[in-house]
Design an enzyme around this catalytic site. Structure first.
Site, PDB file in Angstrom:
ATOM      1  N   LYS A 265       0.841  -1.248  -0.001  1.00  0.00           N
ATOM      2  CA  LYS A 265      -0.033   0.000   0.009  1.00  0.00           C
ATOM      3  C   LYS A 265       0.830   1.091  -0.088  1.00  0.00           C
ATOM      4  O   LYS A 265       2.084   1.304   0.548  1.00  0.00           O
ATOM      5  CB  LYS A 265      -0.800  -0.094   1.378  1.00  0.00           C
ATOM      6  CG  LYS A 265      -2.098  -0.878   1.228  1.00  0.00           C
ATOM      7  CD  LYS A 265      -2.922  -0.571   2.691  1.00  0.00           C
ATOM      8  CE  LYS A 265      -4.004  -1.754   2.551  1.00  0.00           C
ATOM      9  NZ  LYS A 265      -5.300  -1.541   1.528  1.00  0.00           N
ATOM     10  N   ARG A 339     -10.249 -11.286   1.554  1.00  0.00           N
ATOM     11  CA  ARG A 339     -11.057 -12.460   1.081  1.00  0.00           C
ATOM     12  C   ARG A 339     -10.364 -13.809   0.899  1.00  0.00           C
ATOM     13  O   ARG A 339     -11.046 -14.845   1.055  1.00  0.00           O
ATOM     14  CB  ARG A 339     -11.340 -11.965  -0.451  1.00  0.00           C
ATOM     15  CG  ARG A 339     -10.507 -11.976  -1.007  1.00  0.00           C
ATOM     16  CD  ARG A 339     -10.588 -11.073  -2.566  1.00  0.00           C
ATOM     17  NE  ARG A 339     -10.941  -9.485  -2.229  1.00  0.00           N
ATOM     18  CZ  ARG A 339     -11.134  -8.519  -3.064  1.00  0.00           C
ATOM     19  NH1 ARG A 339     -11.485  -9.017  -4.261  1.00  0.00           N
ATOM     20  NH2 ARG A 339     -11.313  -7.249  -2.844  1.00  0.00           N
TER      21      ARG A 339
HETATM   22  N1  BES Z   1      -7.902  -3.549   4.059  1.00  0.00           N
HETATM   23  C1  BES Z   1      -8.207  -3.264   2.864  1.00  0.00           C
HETATM   24  C2  BES Z   1      -9.618  -2.759   2.647  1.00  0.00           C
HETATM   25  C3  BES Z   1      -9.511  -1.105   3.457  1.00  0.00           C
HETATM   26  C4  BES Z   1      -9.247   0.097   2.670  1.00  0.00           C
HETATM   27  C5  BES Z   1     -10.127  -1.099   4.521  1.00  0.00           C
HETATM   28  C6  BES Z   1      -9.358   1.309   3.158  1.00  0.00           C
HETATM   29  C7  BES Z   1     -10.179   0.188   5.182  1.00  0.00           C
HETATM   30  C8  BES Z   1      -9.781   1.254   4.433  1.00  0.00           C
HETATM   31  C9  BES Z   1      -8.259  -4.533   1.936  1.00  0.00           C
HETATM   32  O1  BES Z   1      -7.438  -5.419   2.256  1.00  0.00           O
HETATM   33  C10 BES Z   1      -7.799  -4.091   0.629  1.00  0.00           C
HETATM   34  O2  BES Z   1      -6.397  -3.661   0.424  1.00  0.00           O
HETATM   35  N2  BES Z   1      -8.734  -4.133  -0.417  1.00  0.00           N
HETATM   36  C11 BES Z   1      -8.367  -3.614  -1.845  1.00  0.00           C
HETATM   37  C12 BES Z   1      -8.720  -4.509  -2.752  1.00  0.00           C
HETATM   38  C13 BES Z   1      -8.124  -4.428  -4.166  1.00  0.00           C
HETATM   39  C14 BES Z   1      -6.852  -4.797  -4.094  1.00  0.00           C
HETATM   40  C15 BES Z   1      -9.040  -5.316  -4.939  1.00  0.00           C
HETATM   41  C16 BES Z   1      -8.961  -2.423  -1.927  1.00  0.00           C
HETATM   42  O3  BES Z   1     -10.114  -2.178  -1.649  1.00  0.00           O
HETATM   43  O4  BES Z   1      -8.291  -1.429  -2.545  1.00  0.00           O
HETATM   44 ZN    ZN Z   2      -5.564  -5.361   1.725  1.00  0.00          ZN
END
Ligand code: BES
Ligand code: ZN
Ligand code: ZN
Length: 486
Positions: A265, A339
């Site tokens: 990230k 997931r």
């Molecule tokens: N934990 C994150 C989702 C999240 C993002 C929670 C911001 C709280 C605040 C999750 O694991 C994630 O990173 N999801 C990605 C999925 C994508 C790579 C398909 C997302 O939502 O960007």
């Molecule tokens: Zn994530």
């Protein structure tokens, strides 16, 4: 917070501060408190208080004080605003030095039943006492007790007891929920859950990585592989009294930190990813509430606890892994890790032959795009469970809004190289495509709902009702819904 009842009218309560709710300029007191109402009306006229949601003012009345808390305009009202007003009043009251509070046992507000009011206001008041001071060396030990009295007639004390139990469940889990990734590790959470289970007459079993490997839980193990912390699958059971009933299973995403893994990230705001365990924290809280309310239905809580790190053993984009029960998944983005942990947890949930499964997760940034912090998304495989949860959410003061799982989204989750891909090959609909992925792990005949709380699980800026941190969003709804299934 200790919550008691007293038949003495509010105005005659001698201890602490009187809490009075206000819908714009309408003071929500019933006839027996007419004198106090008149007195407050005069004071309000001369003040800047407008009864807005979240607005709180302290007034001297008789020989004590009243805290007036706003719930805003009728047309924008939802139950959450009442709970938040109670929390804001107590938070402001404590800042002003009060330790005890009194509220009326009934509220002059159409559409909110006496029991709903007592639960919302009592639970909110308890939440208003919460402060996260674990890592503040100067204030660490200063957590003065607080008390609340519902003044006036109370026919059935069960709701007041439930409010006290639910408030205690929220406050007891909040320190863990707010703790950072270096402290609230999967192991620490497992130990916390064991202790909590003992105190609440639940049973708790924990699967470590060796056991998960033996079972073939390739999802959670692939998530944890890049970090030093051992993954844990934590299973809590509330036996209930209805021994013949099938259990309800609540599954919570419990990522103690989500760096994104190899699909790292961006650095800005990454510290908030300690809240990627919020689904699990909501389940831990709900399980305590359920135990203390002595719900008849058996309930199982499953927390898939792991940390997503980019170490040398981390899952690479393109790796193919095998879920519990055999489905294969191409991991195209290691940041879509929730997931992967969830698919194993859902498989284990299905093994319990449940009457329903609800998962609660901080799964997608896309849900923040859709609803901000105003609502969580709910999706499911049958309309009834989704509608029931939305209704329970409205009562419990937590808004859930349904999104569809169109077949298009399921098609988007197919992989050229494995059964499924962990990211969509289409554009957009991130929350629904994630749900479409999870849907593959629950047989159609089992009612299943999925609640994405990524936008509602924590707040980053102080609000009148709470400081920045975990909201434990979802726990209230889950407890409400589970109790409604008895
Ligand atoms: N934990 C994150 C989702 C999240 C993002 C929670 C911001 C709280 C605040 C999750 O694991 C994630 O990173 N999801 C990605 C999925 C994508 C790579 C398909 C997302 O939502 O960007
Ligand atoms: Zn994530
Ligand atoms: Zn995540």
């Amino acid at each position: 917070m200790k919550i008691t009842v007293s038949p003495t009218p509010l105005a005659e309560q001698k201890k602490g501060a009187l809490v009075v709710f206000c819908q714009k300029d309408e003071i929500l007191l019933t006839e027996e408190n007419d004198a106090l109402k008149k007195q407050l009306a005069d004071l309000l006229k001369k003040s800047a208080f407008k009864g807005e949601a979240g607005q709180v003012t302290l007034f001297p009345v008789n020989d004590g004080h009243a805290i007036v808390a706003g719930i805003g305009e009728a047309k924008y009202f939802h139950n959450g605003l009442l709970e938040q007003a109670a929390a804001a009043a107590v938070k402001a009251g404590r800042a002003a030095g009060f330790k005890s509070f009194a509220m009326t046992s009934t509220l002059a507000l159409e559409g909110v039943s006496e029991t709903d009011y007592q639960l919302l206001a009592g639970r909110g008041a308890a939440w208003g006492t919460y402060e996260f001071t674990t890592f503040k060396t100067a204030t660490k030990k200063k957590k003065a007790a607080a008390a609340l009295v519902f003044a006036g007639p109370v026919e059935d004390r069960a709701t007041v007891k439930a409010a006290e139990a639910q408030g205690a469940a929220l406050c007891s889990t909040a320190d863990l929920a707010n703790s950072p990734g270096n402290v609230a590790t999967p192991t620490k959470i497992a130990n916390w859950a064991k202790k909590m289970a003992k105190e609440n007459n639940l049973t708790c079993s924990v699967m470590n990585e060796a056991e998960l490997a033996k079972k073939g839980c390739g999802g959670i193990l692939s998530v944890a592989s890049g970090g030093a912390e051992e993954a844990k699958m934590i299973v809590l059971k509330h036996a209930g009294t209805d021994k013949t009933a099938k259990p309800i299973v609540l599954v919570g995403k419990t990522l103690t930190f989500d760096s994104g893994g190899i699909s790292l990230k961006p650095g800005k705001g990454m510290e908030w990813m300690r809240y990627d365990k919020s689904g699990g924290m909501a389940v831990l809280t709900a399980m305590q509430m359920i135990a203390r309310m002595e719900v008849k239905t058996p309930v199982v809580g499953i927390l898939c606890a792991a940390e997503n790190m980019p170490g040398s053993k981390a899952t690479r984009p393109g790796d193919i892994i095998t879920a519990y029960k055999g489905k294969t998944v191409e991991v195209c983005n290691t940041d879509a890790e929730g997931r992967l942990a969830l698919m194993d947890a859902l498989g284990l949930a299905v093994d319990l032959e449940p009457r329903a499964i609800v998962d609660i997760v901080t799964l997608t940034g896309a849900v923040i795009m859709a609803f901000g912090g105003a609502a969580a998304a709910i999706l499911g495989n049958q309309p009834q469970i989704v509608n029931e949860l939305i209704d329970s959410g409205l009562t419990a003061g937590e808004r859930l809004w349904e999104l569809p799982i169109f077949k298009d989204y399921s098609d988007n989750m197919k992989s050229d190289f494995a059964d499924l891909s962990n990211i969509s090959n289409g554009t957009g609909a991130g929350t629904a495509t994630a749900a479409a992925f999870l849907k593959e792990f629950v047989p159609e005949e089992i009612p299943w709902a999925h609640i994405d709380i990524a936008g509602t699980a924590w707040i980053t800026a102080a609000k009148p009702h709470q400081a920045p941190g975990a909201t434990l969003f979802g726990a209230r709804t889950l407890a409400q819904w589970v109790a409604s299934q008895d």
